[in-house]
Design an enzyme around this catalytic site. Sequence first.
Site, short mmCIF file in Angstrom:
data_model
loop_
_atom_site.label_atom_id
_atom_site.label_comp_id
_atom_site.label_asym_id
_atom_site.label_seq_id
_atom_site.Cartn_x
_atom_site.Cartn_y
_atom_site.Cartn_z
N GLU A 1 4.59 4.71 19.74
CA GLU A 1 5.22 5.35 18.59
C GLU A 1 4.26 5.43 17.39
OE1 GLU A 1 9.20 3.84 17.95
OE2 GLU A 1 9.18 4.73 15.93
N ALA B 1 -5.42 0.59 8.50
CA ALA B 1 -6.87 0.85 8.44
C ALA B 1 -7.21 2.09 9.27
CB ALA B 1 -7.64 -0.36 8.94
N ARG C 1 -1.95 0.62 21.53
CA ARG C 1 -1.04 -0.12 22.41
C ARG C 1 0.38 0.42 22.28
NH1 ARG C 1 -0.67 -6.27 20.66
NH2 ARG C 1 0.12 -5.21 18.83
N GLY D 1 -2.80 1.51 12.86
CA GLY D 1 -2.18 0.89 11.69
C GLY D 1 -2.78 1.44 10.40
N ASP E 1 -10.27 2.50 1.45
CA ASP E 1 -10.60 1.91 2.76
C ASP E 1 -11.37 2.93 3.62
OD1 ASP E 1 -9.46 -0.60 2.36
OD2 ASP E 1 -7.52 -0.01 3.16
N GLU F 1 -6.51 13.23 -2.95
CA GLU F 1 -6.28 14.08 -1.76
C GLU F 1 -6.00 13.26 -0.49
OE1 GLU F 1 -9.69 16.26 -0.44
OE2 GLU F 1 -8.50 17.61 0.82
N LYS G 1 0.81 -1.23 0.00
CA LYS G 1 0.00 0.00 0.00
C LYS G 1 0.84 1.28 0.00
CE LYS G 1 -4.20 -1.96 2.00
NZ LYS G 1 -5.24 -1.88 3.03
#
Length: 285
Positions: free
Chosen positions: A160, A136, A157, A134, A109, A85, A73
């Site tokens: 970073e 999604a 969780r 992440g 998505d 965009e 991706k």
Amino acid sequence: MAVARSFLSTLVGSFSQGAADNPTVAMEEAAFRHHGLDVRYINCEVAPEDLGDAVRGARAMGWVGFNCSMPHKVAVIEHLDGLGESAAIMGAVNCAVRQGDTFIGENTDGKGFLTSLVSVVDPAGKRVVMFGAGGAARAIAVELALAKVAAITVVNRGRERGQTLVDLLNQRTEAKADLVVWEGDYAVPEGTDIVVNATSIGLYPDLDARLALDISTLRPGMVVADVIANPPKPRLIRDAEARGCQAITGRGMLVNQGVIGIKYWTGVDVDPDVMQAELARIFDT
Ligand code: NDP
């Protein structure tokens, strides 16, 4: 008089690793059959080192577009000619669309998620809690921000990854974002309008996997959405419905992103129910 016929179908497809587990081809071809579209969706297993050749092949063969799934991706962007965009803000593409001689990268998505959401609530001005940071989550958060939600609390969780998404939202969109590092059962703050699970918790076969979430803080009237497409009603959705929330499933998001991709490629609005039915036939029987 003989009727002129063409034996040359319009081609689209998908490049990913783990392609054998990706049901998109079945869902899309069900829509093509239903609408009498002479379009074929070619599901391709493509290793990272072959991605450039795959895109050049699609270009050479006149494909009108393609989906990209894991792990391509982000990497696909260098092989494309431009970005829509939201894809430009996310830095991730799951759908390339031919425009003339060019391929433009889009991300359907988040748009698929938004289509489901706006069918139950206007996101403008709303306060969102989103679990996960992440791919999604990134796609959903950027589309929500572009749809003018007021605030997004990212609960993740890993600090970073969570902070990277929060910084992206604060720097590149109008939405106000903050991070909560996820420890113990999270209590959804009062005043929250929309709760989103954008993690992989609950994905088949882990049917009873539970989000670390105090479900007594899910209040009637809240909208609760899940990205999990299989099973059709993961535990969070069942809990949310029992609490009187309005639930939105990942199955709907998956179908909607397919509908949006086909619209980009062919200009045709296909019937989402046909795709829903095909996924139900594959997964639920
Ligand atoms: P990523 O691997 O990019 O991100 C996974 C996220 O889930 C991370 O934020 C990770 O947190 C978090 N996470 C995973 N396991 C746990 C756990 N046990 N406890 C807490 N957090 C956890 O995956 P994607 O974002 O690409 O995909 C996420 C899910 O979304 C998948 O299940 C996928 O199938 C689904 N999806 C559905 C779509 C649809 O159309 N319905 C479209 C795209 C994806 P951390 O950063 O701490 O590791």
